[in-house]
Design a protein around this motif. Structure first.
Motif, PDB file in Angstrom:
ATOM      1  N   ILE A  53      19.560 -46.610  57.138  1.00  0.00           N
ATOM      2  CA  ILE A  53      18.295 -47.214  57.515  1.00  0.00           C
ATOM      3  C   ILE A  53      17.381 -47.610  56.483  1.00  0.00           C
ATOM      4  CG2 ILE A  53      16.190 -46.321  58.643  1.00  0.00           C
ATOM      5  CD1 ILE A  53      17.661 -44.201  60.290  1.00  0.00           C
ATOM      6  N   VAL A  54      17.499 -47.224  55.446  1.00  0.00           N
ATOM      7  CA  VAL A  54      16.626 -47.513  54.371  1.00  0.00           C
ATOM      8  C   VAL A  54      17.244 -48.881  53.700  1.00  0.00           C
ATOM      9  CG1 VAL A  54      16.004 -47.318  51.724  1.00  0.00           C
ATOM     10  CG2 VAL A  54      15.736 -45.355  53.341  1.00  0.00           C
TER      11      VAL A  54
ATOM     12  N   ASP B 229      19.058 -51.053  55.598  1.00  0.00           N
ATOM     13  CA  ASP B 229      18.487 -52.140  56.653  1.00  0.00           C
ATOM     14  C   ASP B 229      17.165 -52.471  56.659  1.00  0.00           C
ATOM     15  OD1 ASP B 229      21.141 -52.006  57.693  1.00  0.00           O
ATOM     16  OD2 ASP B 229      20.510 -50.613  59.294  1.00  0.00           O
ATOM     17  N   ASP B 230      16.034 -51.452  56.273  1.00  0.00           N
ATOM     18  CA  ASP B 230      14.896 -52.042  56.086  1.00  0.00           C
ATOM     19  C   ASP B 230      14.436 -52.742  54.942  1.00  0.00           C
ATOM     20  OD1 ASP B 230      14.122 -50.321  58.308  1.00  0.00           O
ATOM     21  OD2 ASP B 230      13.226 -48.786  57.066  1.00  0.00           O
TER      22      ASP B 230
ATOM     23  N   LYS C 244      15.670 -56.397  55.891  1.00  0.00           N
ATOM     24  CA  LYS C 244      14.746 -57.133  56.594  1.00  0.00           C
ATOM     25  C   LYS C 244      13.618 -57.567  55.493  1.00  0.00           C
ATOM     26  CE  LYS C 244      11.927 -56.660  60.747  1.00  0.00           C
ATOM     27  NZ  LYS C 244      11.212 -57.714  60.163  1.00  0.00           N
ATOM     28  N   TYR C 245      13.145 -56.444  54.697  1.00  0.00           N
ATOM     29  CA  TYR C 245      12.142 -57.042  53.787  1.00  0.00           C
ATOM     30  C   TYR C 245      12.300 -58.201  53.078  1.00  0.00           C
ATOM     31  CZ  TYR C 245       8.578 -56.192  50.228  1.00  0.00           C
ATOM     32  OH  TYR C 245       7.563 -56.803  49.305  1.00  0.00           O
TER      33      TYR C 245
END
Length: 118
Positions: free
Chosen positions: A71-72, A74-75, A78-79
């Motif tokens: 999840i980290v 993926d974030d 995206k960032y």
């Protein structure tokens, strides 16, 4: 008789040419640096699966830790993507502002300069 390089018009023209060259050089350097950083960032993002697999193996992650780290990552991806979009928009805006200032002949030369930096 005054020497040509001591005349104010000549000095102003020389200064203008120098500043224009410096601005073009800085613009080219900035574009090249950002392109290289962008490529390096994209390569890291594309290796998310490899990174996660490496973390899992080297750090002996539990399934829950693996899920949270994914999840980290993926974030983060995206960032970085959002930043890339903003940089592209900013670059495009700057290009458009420069084109508004130039005459038709200068615009052609400017586009050629930009094409060489890609």
């Amino acid at each position: 008789m005054r020497l040509p390089w001591s005349q104010p018009r000549f000095l102003a023209l020389l200064l203008l040419v120098f500043i224009s060259g410096m601005a073009c050089g800085l613009l080219t350097m900035r574009i090249k640096t950002r392109q290289a950083a962008s490529r390096a960032g994209m390569a890291r993002i594309e290796n998310k699966k490899n990174t996660l697999a490496s973390f899992k193996k080297e750090l002996n992650l539990t399934p829950l830790q693996e899920e949270k780290i994914e999840i980290v990552l993926d974030d983060f991806m995206k960032y970085v993507h959002d930043l890339q979009v903003q940089m592209d928009e900013t670059r495009s805006h700057g290009r458009d502002q420069i084109l508004k200032i130039l005459d038709d002949e200068q615009k052609k030369k400017f586009e050629t300069l930009l094409a060489r930096t890609k």
